[in-house]
Design an enzyme around this catalytic site. Structure first.
Site, PDB file in Angstrom:
ATOM      1  N   TYR A   1     -86.786 -30.596 112.565  1.00  0.00           N
ATOM      2  CA  TYR A   1     -86.403 -32.124 112.114  1.00  0.00           C
ATOM      3  C   TYR A   1     -84.974 -32.182 112.024  1.00  0.00           C
ATOM      4  CZ  TYR A   1     -86.900 -36.760 110.472  1.00  0.00           C
ATOM      5  OH  TYR A   1     -86.563 -38.066 110.150  1.00  0.00           O
TER       6      TYR A   1
ATOM      7  N   GLY B   1     -91.700 -46.840 120.227  1.00  0.00           N
ATOM      8  CA  GLY B   1     -92.275 -46.408 118.731  1.00  0.00           C
ATOM      9  C   GLY B   1     -92.620 -47.708 118.224  1.00  0.00           C
TER      10      GLY B   1
ATOM     11  N   ASN C   1     -93.566 -44.045 127.118  1.00  0.00           N
ATOM     12  CA  ASN C   1     -93.310 -42.907 126.366  1.00  0.00           C
ATOM     13  C   ASN C   1     -91.976 -42.281 126.772  1.00  0.00           C
ATOM     14  OD1 ASN C   1     -93.484 -40.043 125.980  1.00  0.00           O
ATOM     15  ND2 ASN C   1     -95.919 -39.969 126.562  1.00  0.00           N
TER      16      ASN C   1
ATOM     17  N   LYS D   1     -82.255 -33.961 114.571  1.00  0.00           N
ATOM     18  CA  LYS D   1     -81.396 -35.097 114.141  1.00  0.00           C
ATOM     19  C   LYS D   1     -79.916 -34.713 114.289  1.00  0.00           C
ATOM     20  CE  LYS D   1     -84.635 -37.864 113.330  1.00  0.00           C
ATOM     21  NZ  LYS D   1     -84.735 -39.373 114.480  1.00  0.00           N
TER      22      LYS D   1
HETATM   23  N1  SER Z   1     -88.782 -39.643 105.955  1.00  0.00           N
HETATM   24  C1  SER Z   1     -88.367 -38.297 106.715  1.00  0.00           C
HETATM   25  C2  SER Z   1     -89.295 -37.228 106.496  1.00  0.00           C
HETATM   26  O1  SER Z   1     -89.703 -37.167 105.414  1.00  0.00           O
HETATM   27  C3  SER Z   1     -86.843 -38.122 106.648  1.00  0.00           C
HETATM   28  O2  SER Z   1     -86.173 -39.065 107.345  1.00  0.00           O
HETATM   29  O3  SER Z   1     -89.558 -36.660 107.458  1.00  0.00           O
END
Ligand code: SER
Length: 317
Positions: A142, A8, A53, A146
């Site tokens: 997300y 990345g 990737n 995480k």
């Molecule tokens: N900056 C990220 C977001 O806003 C959070 O870690 O998704």
């Protein structure tokens, strides 16, 4: 750290971290990229680059063998708002991608840094001075990914001895590469609007406090955690780190000190607002300070001054 792979490398963090590591490490720092996001300019010219990737474990292994990689920075991720639109893809990249990396790291004895985030917390987490060890029940994809990232990284350390370490990044503010699809992106975009003389339409409501950090502090944290004395680490994945916390009104008025005519209006995005409301106002980073000497160097005033002068130079204003 000698030979490093940054997966990345052309993203918001990767584009700057790769350059910092190239200045810091004695070996090769490989810029890993996905199709359609190849490095250009100084990032391309200053070291090796490889198509990488995260969903292709064989490609990762080939690079690790070819360059004798000892440390992998895994920065492949969909940010919080875009992950809500594409939850299955977010899981695929964030978790199946991570598993590919951890397996290669296990075979080849490489260390792995995979950032976690303020997004790993949820509505039941204490929002003020959020402790290192506390409730983590996020409701966003997300956040789910995480938390799983933290757990999987610790699992590979405890079960296989893979040297996994990481930090929970606040919203990152930078002037080189724009973030894409995050909840904290407003804190970057507001500077671009101010410097270009545009009105900023803020998607996050007044009074919504979130942790933020200027990129140089974040890059230093990413390097320092991987070079920390392992015997001092009680935690590994992932450490709270903090530098500043503000809401849209605070950053708006701070920017008005430089641009008195700058205007901000609100058009609150319910998805991003819902996510922001579930995140900490500010995290307690005592464990990072005690276990590996973390300390932030850049506060709100210095960050604003540097953002504005850097963006003016970038846009020849
Ligand atoms: N900056 C990220 C977001 O806003 C959070 O870690 O998704």
């Amino acid at each position: 750290m000698k030979n490093v792979l940054v997966i990345g490398s052309t993203g918001q963090i990767g584009s700057e971290l790769t350059m910092k590591l190239r200045a810091h490490c004695s070996g090769n720092v490989v810029a890993g990229y996905i199709e359609g996001a190849a490095p250009t300019g100084v990032l391309l010219e200053s070291g090796p680059a490889e198509l990488c990737n995260v969903l292709d474990g064989q490609a990762i292994e080939n690079i690790v063998r070819k360059y004798d990689i000892d440390t992998i920075y895994n920065l492949a991720a969909l940010l919080s708002a875009v992950a809500e639109r594409k939850p299955l893809l977010a899981w695929e990249i964030q978790i199946n991608g991570l598993l590919n990396i951890l397996e290669v790291a296990r075979e080849h004895h490489a260390a792995v840094f995979t950032p976690s985030s303020i997004g790993s917390f949820g509505p039941d987490t204490p929002h003020v001075n959020t402790p290192q060890d506390t409730v983590q029940r996020p409701r966003s994809m997300y956040g789910c990914s995480k938390v799983a990232t933290e757990l999987l990284s610790d699992y590979y350390f405890h079960k296989y001895g893979v040297d996994t370490r990481s930090v929970r990044f606040p919203g990152l503010i930078s002037n080189v590469t724009l973030p894409g699809g995050g909840t904290t992106d407003y804190a970057v975009e507001i500077f671009y609007a101010a410097v270009k003389g545009e009105t900023f339409i803020c998607p996050i409501a007044a009074g919504t406090f979130m942790d933020m950090m200027y990129m140089p502090d974040a890059l230093r944290a990413a390097v320092e955690i991987m070079e920390a004395d392992p015997s001092k680490l009680i935690h590994r994945n992932s450490f709270n780190i903090a530098a500043m916390s503000f809401d849209p009104e605070i950053i708006y008025h701070k920017i008005q000190e430089y641009y008195p005519d700058f205007r901000m209006t609100y058009d609150v995005d319910p998805v991003r607002q819902g996510i922001a409301d579930s995140w900490p106002d500010n995290m307690d980073d005592t464990c990072a300070r005690n276990e590996w000497g973390w300390h932030p160097e850049i506060g709100l005033d210095e960050m604003c001054e540097d953002m504005i002068s850097s963006l003016k130079a970038k846009f020849h204003i």
